[in-house]
Design an enzyme around this catalytic site. Structure first.
Site, PDB file in Angstrom:
ATOM      1  N   ASP A  15       0.812  -1.223   0.000  1.00 15.81           N
ATOM      2  CA  ASP A  15       0.000   0.000   0.000  1.00 15.81           C
ATOM      3  C   ASP A  15       0.845   1.273   0.000  1.00 15.81           C
ATOM      4  OD1 ASP A  15      -2.077  -1.838   0.295  1.00 15.81           O
ATOM      5  OD2 ASP A  15      -2.098  -1.621   2.479  1.00 15.81           O
ATOM      6  N   GLU A 185     -11.250   1.013  -3.747  1.00 15.28           N
ATOM      7  CA  GLU A 185     -10.604   1.460  -2.513  1.00 15.28           C
ATOM      8  C   GLU A 185      -9.366   2.288  -2.864  1.00 15.28           C
ATOM      9  OE1 GLU A 185     -10.154  -2.461  -0.922  1.00 15.28           O
ATOM     10  OE2 GLU A 185      -8.150  -2.712  -1.760  1.00 15.28           O
TER      11      GLU A 185
END
Length: 512
Positions: A15, A185
Site C-alpha cells: 500500500d 478502494e
C-alpha cells in the site's frame, strides 16, 4: 541513465503512498499488526531507499485486534511546512461489518515529532487527505455498506471537507461508485492540466488487483472513467514480471517526469511468501490527458530507467544485531512495540533477554521480535541460552506469517528427557506437533533456518556440526495481507513472564 530492478522495497511493504518534498522522496507503507507502525522510507534519487522512521511508535494500542487488521494504507502529504499522515486502524473485518477508525497526524518534519492521532470517521478505510490548490482540504476514503450481498461491500469513494480548526465539515459526497472491476478502494486525488484525477485500486488485492483512473473538471464530480481502464493490471497476464499489481500513487520529479509507486507480488509456485511489495513504474500523460504506463502496456516493468549518473549497486541483504546497546530499528513486534518491558538489553550485557509472553496465537501479549523476509533465499541464525523447567515454557526461532500460519523450532522441557528441542507448525489454523524431541545439553544452542524458494529447513548445533531437521514446505506462509517474518520469541503458559530466554545475536543473509 541507470537501470534499477524492482521491487524497490522488497518483502512485506504494501500500500505505498509516495511523496516528494523538495529533493526528498518518501514512501509510507502499511504495517497491519506489526509495530512500530507506518514505516517511512526515504530516497533522494528514487533508486536507493532507506528506512527513515516509524510512526505510531507509542501512540496506538493494537492488542486484541483481529488478524490481518490494524494499520491499513497510510497516506502522507505535505502542505505549507506541515507533514500530514492519515491511516486506518481496523479492529475487525468479520462480515458483514468492518470496524475501522480513520485518524490524522501532523508533524513539522517527517521524523516528527508527530501529533497524537486525531479521530476522523469510521465509514470505511484507506483514507487520503487532498490539499486543493484553492486552499481547502478534503478527506477521501472507501465507503463500506454492510447491506450489500457481495463479500466485498465497498460502494465507492466518499469525500468530505476537512478544516484544521473544526475537523470534518459539510456534506459527505460519494464522488465515485467504481467500475465493473468492483472492490473500489485506496483513493488518491491529483490536479493536473485543469482536471482532478482520482486513482483507485479495484478488483481486490489478489490476482485481479488493478489501478483505475477517472477524472473531472470539478472536485465533486461527475468523474469520467478512463476509456482504456484499467490503467495497470496483471490480471490474466502470465507475461507480467509481477502479479497483483495495484494500489498506485503518483509523484512528479523535479525534472518533470512522473512515476507511480504500486504494490505487487512475486509468487513462488503460486504463493506470495514475501507478501505484497512496493515497486516503481514510470508513467506519462497521453495526448488525451490520460495516465499511461511508459512501456505502452498495462503491465509493469521489472527494470526501470532513471536519469542518474552514478551507478547504483544492489548489495545482498544482510542484517546483524549483536544486541550491544539498543535494538536496531529493523525489528518489529506483533501488536506490541519492542520495549524494555519485554525486550531487555541491560540485565545481561551483550544479550537480548526476551521475557516469556503468551502463545504465538495470542492477540495480546505475543512476545515475538521479528524482521521481514526480503529474499526468496536466505538463512537466519541465533545463539540462545534458555533453561525451561516446564513443558509450558518455550523459546526459539520462528517463521511467522500470522497466528494461523507459523513454523517454530523451540527449546522446551520434557518430563522424561529434560531440556529438549521440538518443532511445531500451525498451517491454516491446523496445529501439528512433530515427533522430533531432541535431548539437549545444559548449555546454549545455536538455531538456524535456511529457505530456498518454497522449502525451509531448520538446523541446530551445540558441540558438533549443524544437525538438520527434515525440510518443510513453507508455501503455507503466504496469503492474507502480510508477508513472512523471521523472529525470536519466548512463551510461558505456566506463569506469564515466569521465564526468559537470552539471545547472543541474530543474523539474516540473502543466499541467492
Amino acid at each position: 541513465m541507470i537501470t534499477i530492478e524492482n521491487p524497490i522495497l522488497p518483502g512485506f511493504n504494501p500500500d505505498p503512498s509516495i511523496l516528494r518534498v523538495g529533493s526528498d522522496y518518501y514512501i509510507a507503507v502499511s504495517s497491519f499488526e506489526w509495530l512500530p507502525g507506518i514505516r517511512i522510507y526515504h530516497s533522494t534519487n528514487l533508486a536507493e531507499w532507506t528506512h527513515c522512521t516509524d510512526l505510531l511508535v507509542d501512540q496506538i494500542d493494537l492488542r486484541g485486534n483481529a488478524q490481518d487488521c490494524s494499520i491499513w494504507a497510510p497516506q502522507i502529504s505535505y502542505d505549507q511546512g506541515t507533514f500530514y499522515c492519515v491511516f486506518t486502524n481496523v479492529r475487525n473485518t468479520t462480515r458483514p461489518f468492518k470496524d475501522c477508525r480513520n485518524y490524522l497526524m501532523t508533524a513539522p518534519s517527517i521524523t516528527g515529532p508527530w501529533s497524537s492521532p486525531v479521530y476522523l470517521n469510521s465509514s470505511g478505510f484507506d483514507p487520503s487527505l487532498y490539499h486543493d490548490p484553492d486552499g481547502r482540504k478534503w478527506l477521501l476514503n472507501a465507503l463500506w455498506d454492510y447491506r450489500k450481498t457481495t463479500p466485498n461491500k465497498s460502494v465507492g469513494i466518499v469525500m468530505q471537507e476537512y478544516k484544521e480548526t473544526e475537523g470534518l465539515v459539510g456534506p459527505k459526497t460519494n464522488i465515485f461508485s467504481g467500475t465493473d472491476l468492483a472492490k473500489t478502494e485506496a483513493p488518491h486525488l491529483y490536479h493536473h492540466q485543469g482536471y482532478y484525477y482520482l486513482l483507485t485500486a479495484e478488483g481486490g488485492t489478489g490476482s485481479g488487483h488493478s489501478v483505475t483512473v477517472c477524472r473531472s473538471r470539478a472536485i465533486t464530480g461527475p468523474y469520467e472513467i478512463d476509456p482504456k481502464n484499467p490503467m495497470m493490471s496483471a490480471n490474466g497476464r502470465q507475461d507480467s514480471p509481477f502479479q497483483c499489481t495495484g494500489h498506485g500513487s503518483l509523484v512528479q520529479t523535479l525534472e518533470g517526469k512522473w512515476f507511480m509507486s504500486y504494490l505487487m507480488t512475486r509468487p513462488v509456485e503460486g504463493a506470495a511468501i514475501l507478501g505484497r511489495e512496493t515497486a516503481l513504474q514510470e508513467v506519462y500523460w497521453d495526448t488525451l490527458g490520460w495516465l499511461r504506463v511508459k512501456n505502452g502496456d498495462t503491465i509493469p516493468d521489472r527494470y526501470l530507467q532513471l536519469p542518474l549518473e552514478t551507478h547504483v549497486h544492489k548489495e545482498a541483504q544482510v542484517f546483524t544485531d549483536d544486541f550491544a546497546q539498543t535494538l536496531l530499528p529493523e525489528w518489529n513486534g506483533r501488536r506490541l512495540v519492542p520495549h524494555e518491558q519485554w525486550c531487555r538489553l541491560k540485565e545481561r550485557p551483550g544479550y537480548l533477554r526476551l521475557m516469556a509472553g503468551e502463545s504465538l496465537q495470542s492477540h495480546f501479549d505475543n512476545h515475538l521480535l521479528a524482521i521481514r523476509q526480503k529474499d526468496l533465499c536466505f538463512e537466519a541464525e541465533t545463539l540462545m541460552d534458555y533453561k525451561p523447567s516446564h513443558f509450558n515454557q518455550m523459546a526459539g526461532l520462528v517463521l511467522f506469517l500470522n497466528e494461523e500460519n507459523y513454523l517454530y523450532l523451540y527449546v522446551t522441557y520434557d518430563e522424561t528427557k529434560g531440556r529438549v528441542l521440538r518443532l511445531m507448525k500451525n498451517e491454516k489454523g491446523h496445529f501439528t506437533l512433530f515427533d522430533t524431541c531432541v535431548p539437549l545439553k545444559d548449555q546454549p544452542v545455536q538455531l538456524k533456518v535456511v529457505l530456498e524458494g518454497s522449502q525451509g529447513q531448520f538446523m541446530w548445533r551445540q558441540d558438533q556440526g549443524w544437525q538438520r531437521l527434515p525440510a518443510q514446505s513453507i508455501l503455507f506462509l503466504s496469503g492474507g495481507f502480510t508477508g513472512n517474518f523471521i523472529g525470536l520469541c519466548a512463551q510461558d503458559l505456566d506463569q506469564f513472564s515466569g521465564s526468559y530466554a537470552d539471545f547472543a545475536y541474530f543474523r539474516y543473509q540473502e543466499k541467492c
